[in-house]
Design an enzyme around this catalytic site. Structure first.
Site, PDB file in Angstrom:
ATOM      1  N   LYS A  31      -2.468  15.768  -8.786  1.00  0.00           N
ATOM      2  CA  LYS A  31      -1.524  15.531  -9.871  1.00  0.00           C
ATOM      3  C   LYS A  31      -0.624  16.748 -10.113  1.00  0.00           C
ATOM      4  O   LYS A  31       0.524  16.608 -10.528  1.00  0.00           O
ATOM      5  CB  LYS A  31      -2.278  15.143 -11.143  1.00  0.00           C
ATOM      6  CG  LYS A  31      -2.911  13.759 -11.061  1.00  0.00           C
ATOM      7  CD  LYS A  31      -1.864  12.692 -10.772  1.00  0.00           C
ATOM      8  CE  LYS A  31      -2.415  11.281 -10.838  1.00  0.00           C
ATOM      9  NZ  LYS A  31      -1.371  10.243 -10.670  1.00  0.00           N
ATOM     10  N   TYR A  38      -8.725  15.710  -7.895  1.00  0.00           N
ATOM     11  CA  TYR A  38      -7.770  14.825  -8.571  1.00  0.00           C
ATOM     12  C   TYR A  38      -6.682  15.645  -9.257  1.00  0.00           C
ATOM     13  O   TYR A  38      -5.489  15.352  -9.132  1.00  0.00           O
ATOM     14  CB  TYR A  38      -8.508  13.969  -9.601  1.00  0.00           C
ATOM     15  CG  TYR A  38      -7.599  13.140 -10.478  1.00  0.00           C
ATOM     16  CD1 TYR A  38      -7.061  11.938 -10.020  1.00  0.00           C
ATOM     17  CD2 TYR A  38      -7.280  13.550 -11.776  1.00  0.00           C
ATOM     18  CE1 TYR A  38      -6.228  11.180 -10.831  1.00  0.00           C
ATOM     19  CE2 TYR A  38      -6.455  12.800 -12.581  1.00  0.00           C
ATOM     20  CZ  TYR A  38      -5.935  11.612 -12.107  1.00  0.00           C
ATOM     21  OH  TYR A  38      -5.100  10.855 -12.909  1.00  0.00           O
ATOM     22  N   SER A  94      -0.418  13.732 -14.625  1.00  0.00           N
ATOM     23  CA  SER A  94      -1.606  13.748 -15.479  1.00  0.00           C
ATOM     24  C   SER A  94      -1.669  15.060 -16.247  1.00  0.00           C
ATOM     25  O   SER A  94      -1.142  16.086 -15.794  1.00  0.00           O
ATOM     26  CB  SER A  94      -2.865  13.601 -14.612  1.00  0.00           C
ATOM     27  OG  SER A  94      -4.037  13.942 -15.325  1.00  0.00           O
ATOM     28  N   ASP A 131       0.862  -1.180   0.000  1.00  0.00           N
ATOM     29  CA  ASP A 131       0.000   0.000   0.000  1.00  0.00           C
ATOM     30  C   ASP A 131       0.901   1.233   0.000  1.00  0.00           C
ATOM     31  O   ASP A 131       1.631   1.475   0.972  1.00  0.00           O
ATOM     32  CB  ASP A 131      -0.887  -0.019   1.243  1.00  0.00           C
ATOM     33  CG  ASP A 131      -1.947   1.071   1.238  1.00  0.00           C
ATOM     34  OD1 ASP A 131      -1.743   2.102   0.556  1.00  0.00           O
ATOM     35  OD2 ASP A 131      -2.968   0.908   1.922  1.00  0.00           O
TER      36      ASP A 131
END
Length: 262
Positions: free
Chosen positions: A146, A142, A129, A52
């Site tokens: 990024k 999100y 991203s 993890d």
């Protein structure tokens, strides 16, 4: 033998990157929270480790397993999760998971990788991203994680150069791709912008080719495809105009999202 670690390697970008690294002669350690990573690793004559990325100790365990195989010279921070929708609608657990996996996972992995490679040199490859480059309503949280990955990598590269540590930090910023992660959110109208590219969704193979190709060049950041990066950066430079343009793209993406949803 040179060893590469790839996180989030059970599927998608991570698995495709691992395949290409194996083709380049690396012994690959595939790490993922999903236990299917062991089967994926077996197909590449690699080592699968269930880990993890939110836990610093997990990265240290992965690094130790990699050191048993040879010289760790490449670490790919690829693991990530995606949540779509308005930030105020996310529950506390979703926000925490997004930040811990996407940001702290990269920070923890990078710290462990630098410590492992600083004596002999190596490369860090972080998967960010396209959303890191400009405003993306529907993916605001999100995109923020990024953007943190991108800026952390560039700042880390500066610190390493100043300290004389022979580790390079590369960041790949791909547009949306046809992966399980995107398929899992396509029923949410907030995901529409993911489907707005004129050329359609990228494939995981295309992203992996460009990401691994960065090892052969000098560029610290690569956006895939480049023309979308120009649009994203322009939107960030003039945000009022950029947000209007994103709304146009969102409407286009919504039509495609509905078709994809079937």
């Amino acid at each position: 033998m040179d060893v590469a670690v790839v996180t989030g390697a059970a599927r998608g970008f991570g698995l495709e990157i691992a395949r290409r690294l194996r083709g380049r002669g690396y012994r690959v350690v595939l790490a993922d929270v999903d236990e299917s990573v062991t089967a994926a690793a077996a197909g590449l004559d690699g080592l699968g480790v269930v880990a993890d990325v939110r836990a610093p100790a997990a990265h240290r365990q992965v690094a130790a397993r990699a050191a048993d195989l040879g010289r760790l010279s490449l670490w790919v921070n690829n693991a990530g999760v995606l949540v779509t929708g308005a930030a105020w609608e996310h529950d506390d657990d979703a926000v925490r998971r997004l930040v811990e996996v996407n940001v702290l996972g990269v920070v923890h992995g990078s710290r462990v990788a630098v410590e492992a490679m600083r004596g002999h040199g190596g490369t860090l490859l972080n998967v960010s991203s396209m959303s890191a480059l400009g405003p993306v309503p529907g993916l605001a949280l999100y995109a923020a994680t990024k953007a943190a990955v991108l800026n952390f990598g560039l700042g880390l590269q500066g610190d390493l150069a100043r300290a004389g540590v022979p580790v390079r930090v590369l960041t790949c910023c791909p547009d949306a791709a046809d992966t399980d992660m995107v398929r899992e959110v396509r029923s949410d109208p907030a995901s529409a912008v993911l489907f707005s590219s004129i050329g359609g969704l990228l494939t995981a193979a295309e992203v992996a080719d460009r990401a691994v190709g960065m090892l052969d060049g000098r560029r610290l950041v690569r956006a895939v495809p480049a023309h979308r990066a120009v649009m994203a950066r322009a939107g960030a430079a003039v945000p009022t105009v950029g947000l209007r343009a994103i709304e146009v793209l969102r409407r286009l993406g919504e039509r495609r999202r509905r078709r994809a949803e079937g």
